[in-house]
Scaffold this motif. Structure first.
Motif, PDB file in Angstrom:
ATOM      1  N   LEU A  47       1.215  -1.199  -0.240  1.00  0.00           N
ATOM      2  CA  LEU A  47      -0.552   0.007   0.682  1.00  0.00           C
ATOM      3  C   LEU A  47       1.268   1.178   0.362  1.00  0.00           C
ATOM      4  N   PHE A  80      -7.811   4.760  -4.520  1.00  0.00           N
ATOM      5  CA  PHE A  80      -7.873   4.129  -2.952  1.00  0.00           C
ATOM      6  C   PHE A  80      -9.312   3.649  -2.646  1.00  0.00           C
ATOM      7  N   CYS A  87     -12.817   2.710   1.895  1.00  0.00           N
ATOM      8  CA  CYS A  87     -11.020   3.509   1.377  1.00  0.00           C
ATOM      9  C   CYS A  87      -9.379   2.573   2.317  1.00  0.00           C
ATOM     10  N   ARG A  88      -9.269   2.279   1.572  1.00  0.00           N
ATOM     11  CA  ARG A  88      -7.862   1.271   1.987  1.00  0.00           C
ATOM     12  C   ARG A  88      -7.174   1.649   2.855  1.00  0.00           C
ATOM     13  N   ILE A  89      -6.940   3.545   2.717  1.00  0.00           N
ATOM     14  CA  ILE A  89      -5.958   3.859   3.404  1.00  0.00           C
ATOM     15  C   ILE A  89      -6.365   3.472   4.879  1.00  0.00           C
TER      16      ILE A  89
END
Length: 405
Positions: A47, A80, A87-89
């Motif tokens: 990531l 993302f 939200c991947r973050i």
């Protein structure tokens, strides 16, 4: 620490994947310098490598808050954003890794001398529903936070000078009283606000704690004498000029729009007026517009007029409207009028399309999607101001044409 906010922000919570239009679609995600530096040091994970690749420095006029941006994917969404609209973050690294833009949106925080002001963008569908739906006047409420919570707050704009802040708060309080004076039709309130701001911007004096109250007192006397209302009642009604100017503004923005809800609303408007495609304005189109206004729009907003009032009040609060000085203060008003005029035109066209099925949810959908398109677009603001200036239409009499039907 005291926080002051419009009442609809109390207990606000993002509904996440349940929202019909997520925050990450259609906008560039602005990255502050602190987050950018953090992402540059995070290449040890997959990531982190994606973050380094997706974040680009702003090469033109970068600031701490607008230091970089996340490049959007082919679907015009943040890369993302997962398939389930999360939200991947946030999911993998935690909320503290979000850039300030994502951590704070739809809120906007400003430090005052003794408290923090919080407003919210109507580009968020949930905020738009909460702000527009209440028939009661929007009020400002206070809440208290402990020092530990305040210390973790992000993206708080710095304090203004004492004179600027004091003058701005006085002007904002009076401006709100004008916009929420329901004894007057909304178009009269918006024109009255314009005459007030014109007086302030042309006063030729710097921002001072004693200057604005004196102007407000003078304006109040002119209101009581009937002078201001006389000018308002003399405002012309020119449907053709309204529609042609709004169509030019619409054509300027629509080609780059990727917000589906906005495109859908505007297509309904143009179809309702039979003004789609490259067809030039005709008297027949003007007659359709006037008919929809008289027979659908006006009866509808006799019942739901608070929605447009709440829009203007929320706009004023969110854009720090009364804290600029000189020409910028009046330009803020011009842009507010243009936004209102565009929304009004779209709504009249949508009313012509839907007729008896016109519904408050359609108003909310247009306002949030329109805000999402226009609010971050500084280029459109410059274009709109330039178009009016080039046409000689920045004085109050020409703006009245855009406001009044």
């Amino acid at each position: 620490m005291v926080l002051k906010m419009p009442v609809y922000l109390a207990d606000f919570k993002c509904i996440g994947p349940k929202c019909e239009d997520h925050c990450c679609y259609g906008w560039d995600v602005i990255v502050d310098k602190r987050s950018y530096q953090r992402y540059r040091q995070s290449a040890s994970t997959p990531l982190g490598q994606r973050l380094r690749a997706a974040v680009r420095r702003n090469t033109q006029d970068p600031s701490f808050t607008r230091y970089a941006r996340i490049e959007r994917s082919g679907e015009a969404a943040c890369p993302f954003l997962t398939r389930d609209q999360r939200c991947r973050i946030h999911a993998e690294l935690g909320e503290e890794w979000l850039p300030d833009t994502c951590a704070v949106f739809p809120r906007h925080l400003r430090a005052r001398q003794g408290w923090i002001d919080i407003s919210a963008s109507l580009a968020c569908p949930q905020i738009a529903r909460r702000a527009l739906a209440t028939p009661k006047k929007i009020t400002i409420i206070e809440t208290h936070l402990d020092s530990e919570t305040v210390a973790t707050m992000r993206a708080v704009e710095p304090k203004l000078s004492y004179d600027v802040e004091t003058a701005g708060l006085t002007l904002r309080t009076f401006a709100l009283s004008i916009l929420q004076n329901r004894r007057l039709a909304l178009w009269r309130r918006l024109l009255a606000l314009g005459y007030l701001l014109e007086m302030v911007s042309l006063s030729g004096t710097g921002p001072g704690a004693n200057v604005v109250p004196a102007i407000v007192d003078a304006f109040t006397r002119r209101m009581e004498s009937g002078e201001v209302m006389g000018r308002i009642e003399a405002a012309p009604k020119i449907t053709g000029m309204q529609l042609q100017l709004i169509r030019r503004l619409h054509d300027e923005i629509i080609s780059s729009v990727c917000v589906t809800a906005f495109k859908c609303c505007t297509e309904q408007c143009l179809a309702g007026l039979d003004y789609a495609g490259t067809q030039p304005f005709t008297e027949t189109i003007g007659n359709r517009y006037d008919f929809a206004f008289d027979h659908i729009y006006r009866p509808f907003f006799r019942r739901y007029g608070f929605m447009l009032e709440n829009y203007l009040v929320s706009y004023l609060l969110h854009h720090d409207f009364c804290f600029h000085t000189g020409r910028r203060l009046y330009e803020d008003y011009i842009v507010m009028v243009l936004n209102f005029a565009m929304l009004k035109t779209y709504l009249i066209g949508m009313a012509a399309w839907h007729r008896k099925n016109f519904h408050p949810d359609m108003v909310t959908r247009l306002i949030y999607s329109f805000t999402k398109v226009v609010e971050p677009d500084a280029r459109f603001r410059d274009y709109a101001l330039g178009l009016l200036a080039q046409s000689g239409c920045t004085d109050m009499m020409h703006l009245a044409v855009l406001i009044r039907n």
